[in-house]
Design an enzyme around this catalytic site. Structure first.
Site, PDB file in Angstrom:
ATOM      1  N   ASP A   1      24.333  56.401 -40.897  1.00 54.95           N
ATOM      2  CA  ASP A   1      25.722  56.303 -40.520  1.00 54.95           C
ATOM      3  C   ASP A   1      26.013  57.501 -39.622  1.00 54.95           C
ATOM      4  OD1 ASP A   1      28.393  55.598 -40.663  1.00 54.95           O
ATOM      5  OD2 ASP A   1      28.736  56.977 -42.329  1.00 54.95           O
TER       6      ASP A   1
ATOM      7  N   ASP B   1      27.775  57.644 -46.166  1.00 60.67           N
ATOM      8  CA  ASP B   1      28.670  58.312 -47.098  1.00 60.67           C
ATOM      9  C   ASP B   1      29.863  57.457 -47.486  1.00 60.67           C
ATOM     10  OD1 ASP B   1      29.859  58.352 -44.626  1.00 60.67           O
ATOM     11  OD2 ASP B   1      30.935  60.205 -45.029  1.00 60.67           O
TER      12      ASP B   1
ATOM     13  N   ASP C   1      29.077  51.708 -45.962  1.00 55.97           N
ATOM     14  CA  ASP C   1      27.625  51.824 -45.895  1.00 55.97           C
ATOM     15  C   ASP C   1      26.954  51.239 -47.126  1.00 55.97           C
ATOM     16  OD1 ASP C   1      27.836  53.307 -43.512  1.00 55.97           O
ATOM     17  OD2 ASP C   1      28.341  55.078 -44.691  1.00 55.97           O
TER      18      ASP C   1
END
Lengths: 1260, 326
Positions: A472, A843, A847
């Site tokens: 990410d 995080d 995700d």
């Protein structure tokens, strides 16, 4: 109709304590509710079909039965089903089925060569270990569920209306008074705290700051001044779906507030499960979707109703999470595959040996009168001998697998390794590795003290096999902390010299002198946002913002003396040089990722003028500049800032005519309450207002990369790990970040290829061009990355999956922007389908799916809540660890806390390599020796299937003697961390997993099978030859052994097995050939050899290694002495007799020397003259000399001035035709190529985030 | 483990010794092994050669010419006298005690069916122990249990030997030929043979029903099954020296049937050394391992001198080479 609340009310104090049962107030609403209740249930079903649900606020009677409760259950087992379910799971693995079959066969005394205990013991032990581990994991899940479920949540039970405002907390009874109108305030008494699991749809939930949101809520009130509050009514909302970005619902109010007006609710009115309430004292919400994950009742029901009803977890997150599949490691998968193949092979061996045995029995054994074969035999007599051999060969499966893995490693490293690992050890080793992760001090987040944690203990060894890391961006690579750095106001650049506009004297002067342009610019910075100022008692103002960009702007404006002081509902107070200015916010034109800009319409309370203030990405603001204005300076400024790695925002404004605004305002209201295509309609309406803008200037904001991110990525890339960045951010931002954190190598090595297009055709063409380029550049040492956006990705995945897969394989780096959570997961799946090992790190809640999909999921427990880390296999704390990780060790993953796991620490990486070594290499040394000895023995026992070893020794040997050294070898390190950091490439060579891709699989498999055949089956084949002559003489055996010796000398194990065997039978021939003694001599030989092998293969001896290796040897003697002292044991006195014989010790020394000599010689030869890369590094490291590596990673210079690199994104004019499809396709690149700057200095500050403006709201 | 050690353990930073296979180390090791093994090998060989051994295969010679073509009939015919006499010439002085072994070849005492067919409990407790199912097919006869049961006991070797030198009969000590532990703990002192060899099928030797099993040493020796199809078992000891050129006359009863499966029977007279009987294997193995070690050491030395390799030369690593070339 709900109206925005005024701060004044919300903060006023409670005047009288409310009573719990208020007799009169609720009557009105009760009456109106009953109207709606009629046919409620029937309608509910119908509504489900029509994809709508009606949530009756605070109406507990009805909602209870219709929607599931809020219990969260991640448990796999219950007390009752644990045993059957766990056994079922364990037995669904082929390996275990096989073992069970063997164990059952052992129960048949006619065929069992050894005591059944020798199989049942280890089997039960293995199962017990696995089950215990599962139970422990599940218990932990239960505890964490329980904690979440029993968390106290304040729920409004009695709806009581009262003319009170504010709220008060009285110990356990909390009273919330939420204001509705200026006229009527509603008081709810929160009668009690309930457990999170008991929250029902329709309940009003009251949250305090830092509370975790228990389910999806529609906000009805907050402590914030602009907090909106709604009264009782019904929320009409869609049925639960997994799209976390949309929630198109309406609120209808009951009489007396019913005025036919419908309040639109959007995702902005909701807070989703598992988020945390931050920066807000309290908030109130109505539960609309509740979730329980695997309630068994719901599961049962869902089978019946699945088509009609939505059951199970209905929260947005719960639904978007998907059901995680159990993760199998590469090794697990390989073992299962191999086992099947070897099983077949084994059957062949068994059949051959069985036939041989039967033939021998008929031709020879019938003559051996002392054996008394009966003349008549039962029908199954023919099966007996094959089955016996099956049992004898059963040791072969684990062996051969290990053997095969051993070969795999040998293949890789040209080196035969002899470490034993059996299945028990496998589980234990995995758990130990997981423990090491938990323990590691270098992976502890120094800021919060959060240690990293391995939730999934079963996949540790895969960490060393990761080939793709999908990460990410925001929050993972960057800190997500924005700082205003520079600006350009009507042609004047501020902050260019000092690098910080806030310290630029010119700008300060301009502010003091009241330059109108500058003031207007700063005003837009200060009020064109959704930031909320919080004034503390001391008078200091802090800002709370959803978007870090906005916060940065407001802060900067405040530093420049335009202080945003207060937001009272619609009134904004600005303090400028001591004088207060008030603005009334009339409308907010919100940010969306399509519009890429946001605006507010305000009324200047002094002059009464209505002004539109806008800020947004250059490409969406500059085109709307008023006709006369020159925007060239601004676009140049944007270019310049982008090259500095800053995010840019263009600020603009326009004065509106009263009429124009009024007309537009009504359209806006209408658009805002549509249920269909709301977003699109609103955008369209906004568009009508945002034109003819007066561009004020460009603001540049820095989003810092996490410390060490570029270095980490560099290291990991050198280690052969491919990086894909999957972000919801826009393309330019993503590319900039990719550049600045070493995703892509600098020019001329690096090259970016762009896939875009809005239609299938365009995407197809662009994809093909990129593929072509990729294929051409494949041979060159070029670093090619492709960039794809969500739209093109959607099309590519749908229609051009094959081409895209090829692309994915060819490309080491990819940047996917505007990717949705499910696309992220799809990409992971794509890579997995190509048999790559993937690691996903992120995080945020978006995700989660990717993390669950990946082979290894790493979650960062950062500011965005715990969703990611809960779903992950490994959770890590926040950023400090990375820093530490990097400074001291090889790192690993990245992150804002957010680490990438590549090496959390050096050992870890090492242990990965090592681990793979153990796993792949671990060639059940012991067992194979044993097997070989056993099967050799079978010749001389007339192919009748007598085991050379007695049951106790066999069992003890398997479980005990061979496991401990392996466990310790977990601690073995090939190389020190420092060396690995300097030579990350070595990891690449350790990744045996790479050999597992389909192209090499066949060859590899053939090889390993061949070796397995040689080692395990060799004897079988020889037996056939021997049995042909129907004589099983010692001489033949000698020949056979010799034959084997020559043929299989390459394979260390067979060699050593033969050494043990040959030496034993010759040294203990004739008068010494007593069976117990011979078997004990052979066994001791195995143990001695094993200890030597482990010793020679150990790279670093710590006290534990010594303990295990030599302690093991001593333990062997101790145990055998004890057993020998028991008169009832079969081997009574044997060990004492042997230890008194000089010939025993002489034999042992001979076995060790003869067995190890060639191994040592070979190892030395390879080590010196055919060094593997690891060997060289080991030598270098241990010789203590300086390790010179041209490939090492030097810390990137951090000063601003140095190191101007020539990296640029490909520019069309400097490319040949093949390179055409580059960024020229994007308007951005065209613009850039027109710009003056071709030299980037991205690397001047690696910790900088280089990016052009993306958006003012983080949504990735 | 104290706290520091625990910390080092959890952080995987225990102090470690990392040996390197340097040429000096490896070559020295091989030299040392050679230097150690050759003497040991020579000593072992010497020990083995100091053992005097007389081996006499008598199975075919002891069959009368009449039955040469049909040995099985001969051995199975109980009416034929099985006497046989052999003359063994002593070619070297043999010091007492001289061990008498009988050796059987191609005899599968390790056959699974055979090995399992015994009852240790019954051997120790006699008829008190009823469960003799492991003894099939020789667990009972005529409806009565057999003590000792099982194929091993049933097939007891029953050739007998007596020795004389000239006219003087050699004294053969047939006591203490079995392991003491077996006599004391494995075979019952109060257990007497019962119903043994009474069945229709007679196997090997019979036992005196008046002697307890713990004193039936031939049986005890026989029941220590051999691991290999060629084995020697102790028959007794001659407790006087035999001189060079002595001729020992062996009178034997050739009772045991090895003819039906083509096995051989040998009589072995052997002295003993500290290493056991005559067996060159260990000595030869040691010397050859020793010589090979020295050879390997020389080869490595030569390799090292002619082709020295810098250790830990990281420039050899391919990625470093690549970065040089690029």
């Amino acid at each position: 109709m709900a109206v925005p609340l005024n701060t004044g009310y919300a903060t006023s104090k409670l005047e009288e304590p409310p009573s719990r049962h208020h007799p009169s107030a609720p009557i009105a609403t009760q009456a109106t509710r009953s109207f709606h209740r009629n046919g409620h249930c029937r309608r509910e079903l119908l509504n489900r079909l029509t994809m709508k649900r009606f949530v009756y606020i605070n109406d507990d009677d009805l909602s209870d039965d219709l929607y599931c409760d809020n219990r969260i259950s991640n448990r796999k087992y219950t007390l009752l089903n644990f045993l059957p379910k766990n056994l079922w799971e364990q037995f669904s693995r082929f390996m275990n089925q096989y073992f069970l079959l063997i164990a059952c066969l052992q129960l048949w005394p006619l065929i069992t060569p050894v005591n059944p205990a020798s199989t049942w013991g280890p089997l039960i032990f293995i199962f017990a270990v696995s089950a215990t581990k599962e139970a422990w994991d599940d218990y932990n899940r239960y505890l964490s569920d329980k904690k979440a479920n029993e968390k106290e949540v304040w729920v409004v039970r009695q709806g009581v209306k009262k003319h009170v405002k504010g709220f008060n907390t009285v110990n356990k009874a909390i009273v919330v008074y939420v204001l509705v109108f200026d006229r009527v305030a509603v008081e709810w008494e929160v009668s009690m705290a309930v457990q999170a699991q008991d929250v029902r749809v329709g309940n009003i939930v009251w949250l305090r700051e830092n509370d975790e949101v228990p389910c999806d809520l529609v906000l009805i009130g907050t402590s914030e001044p602009q907090g909106i509050c709604y009264v009782e009514g019904v929320i009409e909302c869609p049925n639960p779906d997994r799209d976390i970005r949309r929630f198109d619902a309406n609120l209808r109010l009951f009489p007396p507030f019913l005025d036919n007006d419908v309040c639109p609710l959007t995702i902005k009115n909701t807070i989703l499960q598992s988020c945390y309430l931050r920066n807000t004292e309290w908030a109130c919400g109505v539960a609309v979707y509740t979730g329980n994950v695997y309630g068994w009742l719901q599961l049962l029901l869902s089978i019946v109703y699945s088509l009609l009803l939505f059951l199970g977890n209905e929260t947005k997150l719960g639904m978007s999470r998907g059901v995680p599949e159990p993760k199998l490691t590469a090794v697990d998968a390989m073992i299962d595959k191999l086992t099947g193949a070897i099983f077949v092979f084994q059957i062949v061996v068994v059949i051959v040996l069985g036939i041989a045995g039967n033939v021998w029995k008929d031709t020879e054994a019938r003559k051996q009168w002392y054996v008394q074969y009966p003349k008549e035999s039962p029908w199954y007599e023919l099966l007996v001998i094959p089955l016996r051999f099956e049992l004898l060969c059963s040791i072969m499966i684990p062996i051969s697998i290990k053997e095969a893995f051993n070969k795999l490693k040998a293949y890789r490293e040209f080196m035969v390794d002899d470490k034993h690992l059996d299945f028990v050890s496998l589980d234990l080793v995995k758990s130990l590795y997981a423990k090491f992760i938990d323990w590691d001090n270098e992976m502890v987040d120094l800021e919060t003290g959060t240690p990293s944690h391995a939730t999934n203990t079963a996949i540790s060894e895969d960490l060393g096999q990761v080939e793709y890391i999908l990460t990410d961006k925001t929050g993972t690579l960057t800190e997500n902390k924005m700082i205003f750095k520079r600006c350009c106001i009507s042609g004047t650049f501020y902050g260019n010299e000092s690098g910080d506009a806030l310290k630029d004297v010119e700008l300060l002067n301009a502010v003091t002198s009241g330059s109108p342009d500058v003031i207007r610019f700063l005003t837009v910075m200060a009020i064109c946002n959704t930031v909320i100022p919080m004034q503390s008692k001391s008078g200091a103002i802090s800002y709370k913002a959803q978007s870090q960009d906005e916060e940065a702007l407001v802060r900067a404006a405040a530093r420049l003396h335009i202080v945003f002081v207060r937001r009272n509902a619609n009134i904004l107070d600005i303090k400028f040089n001591g004088s207060a200015i008030e603005y009334e916010v009339l409308d907010t034109l919100e940010f969306t990722s399509d519009r890429k800009r946001m605006s507010v319409v305000v009324r200047d309370c002094r002059s009464g003028n209505i002004i539109l203030l806008s800020k947004g990405a250059d490409e969406t603001v500059l085109p709307h500049a008023s006709a006369g204005q020159q925007t060239r300076t601004f676009s140049e400024a944007v270019d310049q800032y982008a090259q500095l790695g800053l995010r840019t925002l263009c600020l603009a404004w326009r004065e509106l005519e009263e009429d124009e605004y009024r007309e537009w305002s009504s359209m806006f209201k209408e658009a805002n309450s549509t249920l269909v295509d709301r977003e699109w309609r609103v955008a369209e309406v906004c568009q009508r207002l945002e034109h003819d803008l007066d561009i004020l200037g460009v603001a540049a904001i820095e989003d810092r990369l996490q410390d060490g991110v570029p270095e980490t990525i560099e290291t990991l890339r050198k280690a052969g790990i491919n990086f894909w960045m999957l972000t919801g951010d826009k393309q330019n931002t993503a590319i900039q970040i990719a550049l600045s954190c070493n995703f892509v190598s600098p020019e001329p090595k690096g090259q970016l290829l762009l896939i875009n297009g809005k239609t299938e055709d365009e995407v197809c063409r662009s994809l093909e061009r990129v593929l072509l380029t990729m294929r051409i550049t494949k041979s060159e040492p070029k670093d090619v990355a492709f960039v794809v956006d969500g739209w093109a990705l959607e099309i590519a995945l749908k229609h051009y999956r094959k081409a895209f897969t090829e692309l994915a394989i060819l490309s080491r780096t990819a940047i996917c922007c505007r990717a949705t959570p499910s696309q992220k997961a799809q990409l992971v799946e794509l890579l997995k389908s190509c048999d790559y090992r993937t690691l996903a790190i992120g995080d945020g809640g978006n995700d989660v799916r990717m993390i669950q999909q990946a082979d290894i999921g790493v979650g960062i427990s950062g500011r965005e809540g715990l969703q990611a880390s809960r779903a992950a296999d490994y959770s890590i704390g926040s950023k400090s660890e990375i820093v530490v990780g990097l400074d001291g060790n090889l790192v690993v993953v990245i992150g804002d806390g957010e680490m990438l796991m590549a090496g959390g620490d050096g050992d870890f990486v090492l242990s990965q390599g090592d681990f793979s070594k153990i796993i792949f290499a671990g060639p059940n040394y012991g067992s194979s020796v044993q097997f070989n000895s056993t099967s050799s023995f079978s010749f001389i026992s007339g192919v009748s299937g007598t085991s050379l070893f007695n049951s106790v020794s066999l069992m003890a040997y398997n479980v005990f003697y061979t496991s401990i050294p392996v466990l310790v070898s977990v601690l073995d390190k090939d190389l020190s961390e420092a060396t690995v950091i300097q030579h990350p490439q070595i990891l690449f060579y350790c990744q045996a997993g790479r050999l597992l891709n389909p192209s090499t699989f066949a060859g590899w498999f053939g090889r390993s099978l061949f070796h397995a055949v040689c080692n395990g089956g060799g004897h079988g084949l020889v037996t056939v030859a021997v049995v042909d002559e129907a004589t099983v003489m010692v001489d033949d055996q000698r020949e056979a052994a010799l034959f084997l010796l020559i043929g299989k000398i390459i394979t260390g194990n067979a060699f050593q097995a033969i050494v043990v065997f040959v030496i034993t039978i010759h040294a203990y021939a004739f008068e010494k050939s007593e069976m117990e003694e011979v078997s004990m001599v052979a066994l001791s030989g195995c143990i001695w050899l094993q200890a030597s092998v482990v010793a020679i293969e150990t790279n670093s001896f710590t006290i534990l290694q010594h303990l295990a290796i030599w302690g093991n040897l001593i333990a062997f003697y101790a145990i055998n002495w004890i057993v020998s002292a028991l008169p009832s044991s079969g081997m009574y006195t044997i060990m004492f007799r042997l230890c008194r014989q000089p010939s025993y010790w002489i034999t042992m020394i001979l076995i060790v020397a003869a067995g190890m000599g060639p191994v040592l010689a070979l190892k030395y030869f390879r080590y010196t003259y055919r060094s593997s890369k690891i060997n060289i590094l080991q030598q270098a490291e241990r010789m203590g000399g300086p390790i010179l590596s041209l490939g090492n990673i030097e810390p990137q210079p951090r000063s601003l001035e140095k190191d101007v690199s020539t990296l640029s994104i490909s520019q069309p004019k400097s490319r040949n035709a093949v390179y055409e499809p580059l960024l020229s396709d994007s308007p951005n690149a065209t613009r850039r190529s027109a710009g003056s700057a071709t030299q980037f200095d991205f690397f001047q500050s690696p910790s900088r985030l280089s990016s052009s403006y993306s958006r003012n709201c983080k949504d990735n | 483990m104290d706290a520091v050690a625990m910390y080092q353990f959890t952080q995987q930073s225990l102090p470690a010794c990392k040996p390197v296979l340097t040429p000096a180390w490896v070559t020295t090791t091989f030299f040392l092994v050679g230097a150690l093994f050759i003497p040991i090998g020579l000593v072992s060989l010497h020990a083995s050669h100091s053992v005097v051994e007389i081996v006499d295969r008598y199975d075919s010679e002891c069959v009368p010419d009449l039955f040469k073509s049909n040995k099985v009939v001969y051995i199975k015919d109980m009416s034929i006298h099985k006497n046989c006499s052999r003359h063994l010439k002593v070619h070297k002085h043999m010091k007492a005690p001289i061990f008498i072994y009988y050796q059987l070849d191609n005899y599968y005492q390790n056959h699974r069916r055979y090995v399992k067919s015994r009852s240790d409990q019954q051997l120790l407790h006699g008829l008190q122990h009823n469960d003799t199912s492991s003894c099939t097919p020789e667990e009972s006869s005529n409806g009565l249990p057999i003590v000792p049961c099982g194929l091993i006991a049933w097939s007891l070797f029953n050739d007998t030997y007596s020795f004389s030198r000239g006219t003087h009969k050699l004294r053969v000590n047939r006591k203490n030929i079995a392991w003491k532990s077996d006599r004391n703990h494995k075979f019952g002192k109060q257990v007497y043979p019962f119903n043994f060899q009474n069945g229709t099928l007679i196997g090997g030797g019979k036992l005196d029903p008046n002697i307890p099993l713990s004193d039936q040493e031939d049986l005890i020796v026989w029941m220590r099954t051999a691991a290999l199809p060629s084995f020697r078992k102790l028959y007794g000891r001659i407790e006087e020296d035999l001189n060079v050129d002595d001729v020992v006359v062996v009178n034997l009863l050739n009772n045991y049937n090895t003819y039906s499966f083509g096995g051989t029977k040998k009589l072995v007279l052997s002295t003993s050394s500290w290493l056991g009987g005559r067996n060159n294997f260990l000595g030869m193995a040691y010397t050859s391992v020793g010589f090979s070690s020295i050879l390997v050491a020389f080869v490595f030395l030569l390799l090292h001198v002619r082709n020295p390799r810098p250790y830990g030369d990281t420039s050899c690593i391919s990625w470093n080479r690549k970065s040089i070339s690029s």
